[in-house]
Each structure stands twice: as C-alpha cells, then as structure tokens.
Design a protein around this motif. Structure first.
Motif: not given
Length: 471
Positions: A378-400
């Motif tokens: 987990k310490w070495n985890r890498r998240v692709p940028t596209a997946k990261l920003n899809r998550w970010l958009a959902t997180a902001i929509e849920r809690h602006p």
C-alpha cells in the motif's frame, strides 16, 4: 548482486571501552555504532560492510568482554561476543595502550588462545608517548606480535591491512576472492528512501521494530530469526543502539532493525540515552516498514502515540504489534478497546493494521510478515491520473469545498507525484484557504477508495497554473 563466495568476516573484540566501536566506524566509513566514554555502550553484535584498501569484508562490533559466565547481563553479553568470534574468519583483539594490559585483557587472551581463528593483536590509542609505552606490554598476552593503532585518528590502518592479509594467507585463505558484493555499502548509502522506485526494487525490505523500553522488541526479532541473536532480559533499556540483522523470509531478503526503547523526552537526561534515541529515529527514517510494538497488558501509552506519530511524520508504512497477547485475559474486549484508541488518537492513519502476538511463545508471528508486506504494498501504491480525477469529481460533487469570504474554493485537478508514501498534488484556486478538515476528507476518501487504509497519505496544495481560472 550476491557474491558466489561468502564475504570475509572480521570480529572486533576486547574488554569494554578500548575503542572497538570507533574502529568499527572507521572500517565501515560512517558512524553506525554509538561511541561514548561510558563503558559497555555496545551490548549486541552490530554488523557492517567494511573496507580496508582492496580488502572488502563484513565486520562485527561486539560487546565488551567480561570475565563472567552466569546469566547476568554481562554473562549474556559475553556469550554474544563468543558467538561473534565463532562466526568470524579473522579476530581483531583490541586493548587500550594508554591503560596497558589489564587482568581482564589477560583473561580474554586465555579464552582466545583456545579458539582456532586467525587473530590480529591491536594496541589501540597508541598515539603519543604514553600509548607507545603501554603497547610495549603486549607480550604478556601471549598472542604474538602487536600492531599499533589509533582508531580515532586513523593511524596504523596500513599495518592492520598487512596483518590481516598475512594471517589469512598463513591459513591458506584467499584475502581477495572475486566479490560481486563489493560496493553494496556505497549503494545502500546512496539509496533515497523517498525515491520513486518500483514496489520490489531488488533490495532487502527494511523493517524497524520500535517501541517503549522493555516491550519485547529484541525478543520478537530473536523469535523471528529462530536464534538468540540479540541480547534480551528483564532489564529495561538493554538495547542501546539500532542493530540491523539480515533475515531470509520465504525467499525474500529482509533487514530487521532492533532499536533502543524510546522514553518520554523529559525523562531522557544522559548523553548516551540521547544518542540512543537519535539512533532509533535514524532507523525509522531508513526503514520502509515500521512495526510499533506495544505491551498489550499495559495498553497504549501516550509515548506509544508519540512514536507512531513520528513514524507517520517520516512517511513510513506503519503496523502495530500488540505483544504479550498470551497474558491478556479477555482478548475480544481488549482488541476492540485498543483499536478504538488507535483510531481516536491517530485519525491521520485510520485503519492501521494490527497484529496480536507473543514473542515469548511465537503465537501470532505467522501474521506479522504478511501484514508488513501488505503495508509495504500500500505504501508503494500508484493511482492513474484519469482514475484519480474521476474520483475527485465524485468526491467534490458529494461534498463540495466550502466558500470562504463569499467565494467558492474550487479543487480542479489532482495527480500523484510520488509513492513511498503516496503523495498527491491538488491544483485549485486559493490553496492557502482550504480548511484542514476538507483535506482530511480527501485523504480518507483516497485511502478508502484506493486500498490505502492505514497508510500515510500526503496532499500538496498548489495554485492553478492558469491565472484566468481563479474563480
């Protein structure tokens, strides 16, 4: 790359306070061993990769020899020293030239004469007239010729090199075998623990065991190794400096660091204990995974939380081991209470992996290394940028993000800038005004969504690069 032939092993031995650790540091080329005027600073065998001219070797620093054979601390230290002598190819026997030959030197010499090992007699601290006079008494030891050294000032190193080579060649041992491992110490020194590298870089997995004094750190490592490699006992504070031990776990090379127990800062008064505490912090910085060992009977102390917070601050993967679990009466109730306290006091790494174990009986140890490797993954985890920003958009929509002074804060884009630990850059307008509570919301969401529970996660806030997208 591992050498086909085992590397030459050299043990430095002698009574307390003759300069063994100073010579050890001189040979490895860095200050690995603690050095202090207090006798008996070194209690466990410390290993390092040394070099003397063209001679490459593993060198052992050992506890000062005491003429006792009982189960006292001194007796246990003596057994560790004798084991190091048995494991060595060459023994360097140091005595203090300024003090001259002492009865304890004579007692140790009688022991060494019975052991069939190449031996080099060294009069340390031999600089100056006083040292030269004291070194002249070396004949009393009955161990042959003596070389004059000053480990502190680096004098006599050429004579030491010649004597080691001479002793080896007299036994028909090649002092200079092909050694593909030469230079590994330099490579390790240059390794940056925060560098962005693959999950398995081909180096030993570095695990530091930390905790308060007398929680069973050395006992745990001995149980993992299957031998009494480190001195243990009822006395608090037996371990004074960080000792690294290489271990093979199911074909995976692991470097375990045993560390000195960390007490509350206000209670640390002596210079030696301050040095020990500093050495433990360096071990945490150098480790990839930190095992915080807690006495399950005593429960979680404020100092445990301070140690955990330090490991998190350094960005290390962290797991908690509750030791002495065999002495806990109500296991279920105790585990629930301990986990709740961790979540309350360490919310920045909610969901820390927990292992219940007993270093005394070995119970639960089969779960420790899998937990450490999972934390490392987990310490070495890498998240692709596209997946990261899809998550970010959902997180902001849920809690602006909140509005500040009537103007909405707008997180726009996120990318991972490094792993070890996972670190992200969040681009937005007015980053200095984003509340810490919202940053924690994003951190917790990252952990939960991308399987990073219990891992230190960092978010660096950056201003939008386009000046026209501020609002």
């Amino acid at each position: 790359m591992v050498s086909e032939q085992p590397r030459l092993r050299i043990a430095i031995v002698g009574r307390p306070n003759v300069g063994k650790s100073t010579l050890f540091n001189r040979l490895v080329g860095k200050k690995l061993a603690l050095v202090d005027d207090t006798p008996g600073v070194t209690r466990d065998r410390r290993e390092g990769e040394g070099r003397l001219g063209e001679l490459h070797f593993t060198v052992f620093d050992t506890a000062g020899f005491e003429d006792v054979i009982d189960d006292s601390m001194e007796g246990r230290m003596r057994r560790q020293t004798e084991r190091a002598v048995q494991d060595a190819d060459v023994v360097l026997f140091l005595f203090d030239a300024r003090a001259g030959v002492t009865p304890l030197d004579l007692a140790f010499a009688r022991v060494l004469r019975k052991i069939d090992r190449p031996l080099v007699l060294c009069a340390n601290k031999a600089e100056g007239k006083e040292g030269q006079i004291g070194a002249a008494g070396a004949w009393e030891l009955g161990l042959g010729d003596c070389i004059h050294l000053s480990a502190e000032h680096g004098e006599g190193m050429i004579d030491l090199f010649d004597s080691i080579v001479e002793q080896l060649e007299a036994r028909g041992i090649d002092p200079f075998p092909d050694d593909d491992g030469a230079g590994e110490d330099e490579a390790e020194e240059a390794f940056d623990p925060d560098a962005d590298v693959p999950e398995d870089p081909g180096k030993p997995l570095r695990i530091a065991v930390v905790g308060r004094p007398n929680v069973g750190k050395s006992s745990l490592i001995n149980r993992l190794l299957g031998e009494d490699r480190l001195i243990t006992g009822p006395e608090a504070g037996l371990t004074r400096d960080s000792i690294s031990v290489v271990w093979d776990w199911q074909g995976r090379e692991v470097k375990l660091f045993d560390t000195a127990g960390l007490r509350k800062k206000a209670r640390v008064e002596s210079k030696l204990e301050k040095l020990s505490a500093g050495d433990t912090i360096r071990a945490v910085k150098f480790a990839e995974v930190v095992i915080l060992l807690i006495d399950a009977v005593q429960g979680i102390d404020r100092q445990d939380l301070v140690i955990a917070d330090r490991a998190i601050y350094e960005g290390r993967a962290l797991i908690v081991g509750f030791n002495k679990w065999d002495a806990v009466e109500d296991h279920n109730a105790a585990l629930v209470a301990l986990k709740e306290k961790l979540d309350i006091h360490l919310p920045q790494v909610r969901g820390l992996p927990v292992v219940t174990l007993s270093a005394r009986t070995g119970r639960g140890l089969d779960k420790l290394m899998p937990a450490a490797l999972d934390a490392y993954r987990k310490w070495n985890r890498r998240v692709p940028t596209a997946k990261l920003n899809r998550w970010l958009a959902t997180a902001i929509e849920r809690h602006p993000a909140p509005a500040v002074s009537g103007r909405r804060l707008r997180p726009r884009y996120m990318t991972q800038v490094k792993a070890r630990p996972p670190t992200f850059a969040l681009f937005m307008n007015r980053p200095g005004e984003l509340p810490e509570s919202y940053v924690r919301y994003l951190m917790n969401g990252l952990r939960e969504t991308f399987d990073m529970e219990g891992t230190p996660v960092r978010i660096n806030l950056r201003k939008n690069e386009n000046p026209y997208t501020d609002d």
